[in-house]
Design an enzyme around this catalytic site. Structure first.
Site, PDB file in Angstrom:
ATOM      1  N   ASP A  68     -32.719   7.763  22.880  1.00  0.00           N
ATOM      2  CA  ASP A  68     -34.020   8.425  22.782  1.00  0.00           C
ATOM      3  C   ASP A  68     -33.949   9.419  21.630  1.00  0.00           C
ATOM      4  O   ASP A  68     -33.150  10.366  21.667  1.00  0.00           O
ATOM      5  CB  ASP A  68     -34.355   9.160  24.080  1.00  0.00           C
ATOM      6  CG  ASP A  68     -34.519   8.207  25.256  1.00  0.00           C
ATOM      7  OD1 ASP A  68     -34.898   7.043  25.034  1.00  0.00           O
ATOM      8  OD2 ASP A  68     -34.268   8.638  26.405  1.00  0.00           O
ATOM      9  N   ASP A 105     -41.382   1.508  33.411  1.00  0.00           N
ATOM     10  CA  ASP A 105     -40.881   2.848  33.706  1.00  0.00           C
ATOM     11  C   ASP A 105     -41.263   3.140  35.150  1.00  0.00           C
ATOM     12  O   ASP A 105     -42.464   3.197  35.480  1.00  0.00           O
ATOM     13  CB  ASP A 105     -41.520   3.888  32.780  1.00  0.00           C
ATOM     14  CG  ASP A 105     -41.043   3.745  31.346  1.00  0.00           C
ATOM     15  OD1 ASP A 105     -39.865   3.405  31.145  1.00  0.00           O
ATOM     16  OD2 ASP A 105     -41.845   3.972  30.427  1.00  0.00           O
TER      17      ASP A 105
END
Length: 251
Positions: free
Chosen positions: A130, A11
């Site tokens: 998500d 990330d």
């Protein structure tokens, strides 16, 4: 037998690898190029690079950094974050990505999945989902997990696969960074609902969690970040553990 895959995730924010809990409280985890090289050496099956601020900052992904990471890899490389046009995908593939991961743009324009699959092939189109558990239902979130969509996760995964996604990256926001184990029921439900590989993400904390997500969750691959970044679990040791447990992995 098809091997199960272990996938470290980078990330990236402001050129650095970061990691938080449930998408918040981010802390620095190191240089993405150095981490990528390390994971390739240690036997990672693939690598995922997510530019986590590109979408909300309404900008394209960091193609130069993607190019630097790609130079040190000899494993499949997926890049996501801020992808909204065919040109974005072309730029990333030309920069060294093997696959691209789309999320918010797919939710806003589901036909975008089909457009990309037809142009580049389903094999390089990953749809990232998500999901957050809200009132006993898995809700799909968008814009880096900041906005609810009103969509149910399993239904959206099924639709994305039907539209041409070659793979699904399924992240439980409720489990992300908690090290409490993967969302097994959600992963199993999605794996049984779609004909494409499912990458489980969110919650990895110990080797047994990977065994569970492959056996009970039915995942084709498992993605993790902090346990690898902070040397809590080494990839070679994890693969030996899974092999001993009867999970088919590439040693």
């Amino acid at each position: 037998m098809v091997k199960k895959r272990l996938i470290p995730c980078l990330d990236v924010r402001d050129g650095r690898t970061v990691k938080g809990i449930q998408f918040e409280g981010l802390r620095d985890a190191g240089d993405p190029v150095a981490l990528a090289a390390r994971y390739a050496r240690e036997g990672a099956d693939e690598l995922v690079f997510l530019d986590i601020t590109a979408t909300n900052q309404r900008r394209q992904p960091l193609t130069e950094l993607v190019r630097e990471v790609a130079r040190v890899l000899d494993i499949p490389f997926t890049v996501g974050g801020g992808i909204g046009t065919v040109a974005d995908v072309e730029a990333l593939l030309l920069s060294g990505a093997d696959k691209v991961s789309i999320n918010s743009a797919a939710l806003a324009r589901p036909e975008f999945i089909t457009d990309l699959a037809r142009r580049f092939g389903s094999q390089c189109i990953v749809v990232a989902v998500d999901a957050r558990l809200v009132d006993s239902q898995w809700q799909v979130m968008t814009r880096a997990g900041t906005q609810a969509t009103g969509r149910e996760a399993v239904a959206w995964c099924r639709e994305a696969a039907n539209l041409g996604a070659g793979e699904l990256l399924l992240t439980s926001m409720s489990h992300d960074g908690t090290k409490s184990g993967f969302a097994l029921e959600l992963t199993r439900a999605v794996s049984e609902a779609v004909p494409v590989p499912v990458i489980a993400s969110g919650g990895a904390g110990q080797p047994a969690d990977f065994t569970a997500v492959f056996q009970a969750g039915g995942a084709d691959a498992a993605l993790a970040a902090s346990i690898f970044h902070f040397n809590e679990t080494a990839l070679p040791a994890l693969k030996q553990y899974l092999h001993a447990a009867g999970i088919p992995v590439r040693l």
